[in-house]
Design a protein around this motif. Sequence first.
Motif, PDB file in Angstrom:
ATOM      1  N   ALA A 284      21.715 -23.118 -11.437  1.00 40.49           N
ATOM      2  CA  ALA A 284      20.343 -23.036 -11.943  1.00 40.49           C
ATOM      3  C   ALA A 284      19.485 -22.166 -11.041  1.00 40.49           C
ATOM      4  N   ASP A 285      19.630 -22.339  -9.741  1.00 43.91           N
ATOM      5  CA  ASP A 285      18.855 -21.523  -8.807  1.00 43.91           C
ATOM      6  C   ASP A 285      19.252 -20.043  -8.906  1.00 43.91           C
ATOM      7  N   GLY A 286      20.541 -19.793  -9.136  1.00 41.34           N
ATOM      8  CA  GLY A 286      20.993 -18.410  -9.266  1.00 41.34           C
ATOM      9  C   GLY A 286      20.312 -17.707 -10.422  1.00 41.34           C
ATOM     10  N   VAL A 287      20.218 -18.375 -11.553  1.00 41.13           N
ATOM     11  CA  VAL A 287      19.556 -17.789 -12.728  1.00 41.13           C
ATOM     12  C   VAL A 287      18.069 -17.586 -12.453  1.00 41.13           C
ATOM     13  N   ARG A 288      17.434 -18.601 -11.872  1.00 41.72           N
ATOM     14  CA  ARG A 288      15.996 -18.518 -11.601  1.00 41.72           C
ATOM     15  C   ARG A 288      15.679 -17.405 -10.597  1.00 41.72           C
ATOM     16  N   ILE A 289      16.435 -17.354  -9.517  1.00 39.73           N
ATOM     17  CA  ILE A 289      16.169 -16.371  -8.456  1.00 39.73           C
ATOM     18  C   ILE A 289      16.499 -14.963  -8.925  1.00 39.73           C
ATOM     19  N   ASN A 290      17.546 -14.820  -9.709  1.00 38.46           N
ATOM     20  CA  ASN A 290      17.868 -13.508 -10.271  1.00 38.46           C
ATOM     21  C   ASN A 290      16.708 -12.984 -11.118  1.00 38.46           C
ATOM     22  N   GLY A 291      16.063 -13.888 -11.854  1.00 33.55           N
ATOM     23  CA  GLY A 291      14.908 -13.494 -12.649  1.00 33.55           C
ATOM     24  C   GLY A 291      13.749 -13.025 -11.780  1.00 33.55           C
ATOM     25  N   LEU A 292      13.536 -13.681 -10.644  1.00 36.60           N
ATOM     26  CA  LEU A 292      12.480 -13.260  -9.725  1.00 36.60           C
ATOM     27  C   LEU A 292      12.774 -11.867  -9.175  1.00 36.60           C
ATOM     28  N   ARG A 293      14.008 -11.666  -8.756  1.00 37.72           N
ATOM     29  CA  ARG A 293      14.381 -10.364  -8.194  1.00 37.72           C
ATOM     30  C   ARG A 293      14.245  -9.256  -9.232  1.00 37.72           C
ATOM     31  N   GLU A 294      14.718  -9.492 -10.444  1.00 36.25           N
ATOM     32  CA  GLU A 294      14.648  -8.464 -11.482  1.00 36.25           C
ATOM     33  C   GLU A 294      13.200  -8.130 -11.844  1.00 36.25           C
ATOM     34  N   ARG A 295      12.365  -9.155 -11.869  1.00 32.92           N
ATOM     35  CA  ARG A 295      10.955  -8.897 -12.167  1.00 32.92           C
ATOM     36  C   ARG A 295      10.333  -8.016 -11.090  1.00 32.92           C
TER      37      ARG A 295
ATOM     38  N   SER B 130      15.374   4.627   5.699  1.00 31.35           N
ATOM     39  CA  SER B 130      14.190   4.138   4.988  1.00 31.35           C
ATOM     40  C   SER B 130      14.460   2.836   4.238  1.00 31.35           C
ATOM     41  N   ALA B 131      15.678   2.335   4.326  1.00 30.65           N
ATOM     42  CA  ALA B 131      16.065   1.185   3.505  1.00 30.65           C
ATOM     43  C   ALA B 131      15.479  -0.119   4.039  1.00 30.65           C
ATOM     44  N   ILE B 132      14.927  -0.918   3.129  1.00 31.94           N
ATOM     45  CA  ILE B 132      14.493  -2.270   3.472  1.00 31.94           C
ATOM     46  C   ILE B 132      15.149  -3.258   2.511  1.00 31.94           C
ATOM     47  N   ARG B 133      15.185  -4.497   2.967  1.00 32.35           N
ATOM     48  CA  ARG B 133      15.831  -5.557   2.179  1.00 32.35           C
ATOM     49  C   ARG B 133      14.824  -6.659   1.891  1.00 32.35           C
ATOM     50  N   LEU B 134      14.776  -7.075   0.648  1.00 34.16           N
ATOM     51  CA  LEU B 134      14.030  -8.260   0.251  1.00 34.16           C
ATOM     52  C   LEU B 134      15.044  -9.296  -0.217  1.00 34.16           C
ATOM     53  N   SER B 135      14.909 -10.533   0.234  1.00 32.36           N
ATOM     54  CA  SER B 135      15.867 -11.566  -0.179  1.00 32.36           C
ATOM     55  C   SER B 135      15.134 -12.863  -0.478  1.00 32.36           C
ATOM     56  N   PHE B 136      15.344 -13.354  -1.691  1.00 34.11           N
ATOM     57  CA  PHE B 136      14.746 -14.604  -2.164  1.00 34.11           C
ATOM     58  C   PHE B 136      15.635 -15.783  -1.773  1.00 34.11           C
ATOM     59  N   GLY B 137      15.113 -16.990  -1.994  1.00 36.39           N
ATOM     60  CA  GLY B 137      15.883 -18.182  -1.676  1.00 36.39           C
ATOM     61  C   GLY B 137      15.400 -19.396  -2.444  1.00 36.39           C
TER      62      GLY B 137
ATOM     63  N   GLY C 149       9.309 -18.595  -5.492  1.00 39.86           N
ATOM     64  CA  GLY C 149       8.777 -18.843  -6.829  1.00 39.86           C
ATOM     65  C   GLY C 149       8.055 -17.629  -7.383  1.00 39.86           C
ATOM     66  N   GLU C 150       7.530 -17.771  -8.593  1.00 43.92           N
ATOM     67  CA  GLU C 150       6.828 -16.673  -9.238  1.00 43.92           C
ATOM     68  C   GLU C 150       5.645 -16.189  -8.405  1.00 43.92           C
ATOM     69  N   GLU C 151       4.984 -17.113  -7.697  1.00 46.43           N
ATOM     70  CA  GLU C 151       3.837 -16.726  -6.886  1.00 46.43           C
ATOM     71  C   GLU C 151       4.234 -15.771  -5.770  1.00 46.43           C
ATOM     72  N   ASP C 152       5.477 -15.862  -5.304  1.00 47.02           N
ATOM     73  CA  ASP C 152       5.945 -14.925  -4.275  1.00 47.02           C
ATOM     74  C   ASP C 152       6.066 -13.512  -4.840  1.00 47.02           C
ATOM     75  N   VAL C 153       6.538 -13.414  -6.064  1.00 48.84           N
ATOM     76  CA  VAL C 153       6.614 -12.100  -6.709  1.00 48.84           C
ATOM     77  C   VAL C 153       5.213 -11.549  -6.919  1.00 48.84           C
ATOM     78  N   ASP C 154       4.302 -12.403  -7.376  1.00 43.66           N
ATOM     79  CA  ASP C 154       2.924 -11.953  -7.612  1.00 43.66           C
ATOM     80  C   ASP C 154       2.302 -11.413  -6.329  1.00 43.66           C
TER      81      ASP C 154
ATOM     82  N   ALA D 246      27.528 -18.454   0.402  1.00 41.33           N
ATOM     83  CA  ALA D 246      27.609 -19.911   0.250  1.00 41.33           C
ATOM     84  C   ALA D 246      26.247 -20.488  -0.131  1.00 41.33           C
ATOM     85  N   GLY D 247      26.225 -21.246  -1.215  1.00 44.66           N
ATOM     86  CA  GLY D 247      24.991 -21.846  -1.691  1.00 44.66           C
ATOM     87  C   GLY D 247      24.174 -20.944  -2.586  1.00 44.66           C
ATOM     88  N   ARG D 248      24.585 -19.668  -2.724  1.00 38.24           N
ATOM     89  CA  ARG D 248      23.840 -18.730  -3.563  1.00 38.24           C
ATOM     90  C   ARG D 248      24.594 -18.360  -4.826  1.00 38.24           C
ATOM     91  N   ILE D 249      25.913 -18.402  -4.765  1.00 34.25           N
ATOM     92  CA  ILE D 249      26.746 -18.261  -5.950  1.00 34.25           C
ATOM     93  C   ILE D 249      27.825 -19.333  -5.868  1.00 34.25           C
TER      94      ILE D 249
END
Length: 389
Positions: free
Chosen positions: A264-275, A353-360, A364-369, A185-188
């Motif tokens: 819009a957020d879905g497209v933006r956040i997907n780009g952060l995750r893929e990067r 050994s599995a870890i999870r990263l989740s954006f929201g 932003g780009e600075e978080d990826v950096d 909910a709120g993510r897709i």
Amino acid sequence: MNARTYLDHNATSPVRPEAREALLAALDATGNGSSVHAEGRVSRGTMDVARAQVAALVGGNPAGVIFTSSGTEADVLALTPDYRRGEESLLHDVLLVSAVEHAAVLRGHRFPADRVEVLPVDARGRVLLDALDAALERHSAAGRRVLLSLMVANNETGVIQPLAEAARRAHAHGALVHTDAVQAAGRIPLSLPALGADMMSVSAHKLGGAPGVGALILADPDLRPAPLIGGGAQERGRRAGSENVPAIAAFGAAAQRAGDCVEADGVRINGLRERLEDALRCEFPELVLLVGDVDRLPNTSCFALPGVPAETVVIALDLAGVAASAGAACSSGKVAASHVLGAMGVSERIARSAIRLSFGWSSGEEDVDRALGVFRRVLPGLLRRRAAA
């Protein structure tokens, strides 16, 4: 203090400014929504607005929204054998759940243990529809009424389930369908009618609302699960206890904002995750990306460094300024392999050994950096230690 990078939105997401504003305004008001005086009517009006906002997020009916204390409570409220529709009693004999459901579903339901059947999933974590068909046919032939609970998307991997098709097959056998949409909910974009579920659980703090409130949304407001909390007539007699009006107001504001920008957020956040994923896979070939080739939430990444314990990675990241989550549950200092990854057939060595990263919404780009910088500093040392062990 050095800036931290928060990549654990699937655990909880920062409160949105709109939600904070709504919460503070409701705190400044006085009145119980069950009271008939002016102050009570103001509180009731605040809840009515929030009820409509939460319903709109998933294309539901405001009259079908039952506010609860959490998504977990919403799940437990839904997963009861005892339902009514008007004067008709709808007793359910069997609960069907997928093997990758949240613990709130797997352990929080109100069915006797011998009336629960766990459905297997494929290697990507999607329920096997043939197994669902077989279970539905078997129980239908025996005259047993079924309640199916199948999540929209998984909290650990982000994998999206074939819910609409599963609901169609379940309804063909007269089953009732519940879905845990807490992570989705709120993510897709979600539509309760299009998904075909009879009930949906959602939670405020996953989408930028305040903690301490969730909701069970009924497609048919006349459908009534046996109350989990009895007493007063709040929530149309479906959940007793004075409502948490400030948190509900914040929930509504967060739901409206999330719905306004979900695409819009879905497209933006997907780009952060893929990067982030592309860079990590390029620089660390030992890294195993789990479920990277299947439909999943745009914000969720689950990966492993085989042989490096998940808690070691999470602690090292935390000390370096990145908040992440283990893909397994910690208890008494020990890490149990994720039941989700186990059900998918992932080896215990990788699962541990599995870890999870989740954006929201606040990522932003600075978080990826910053995250990439931390990974470049931390992971080589962990890999050297693994090699020397």
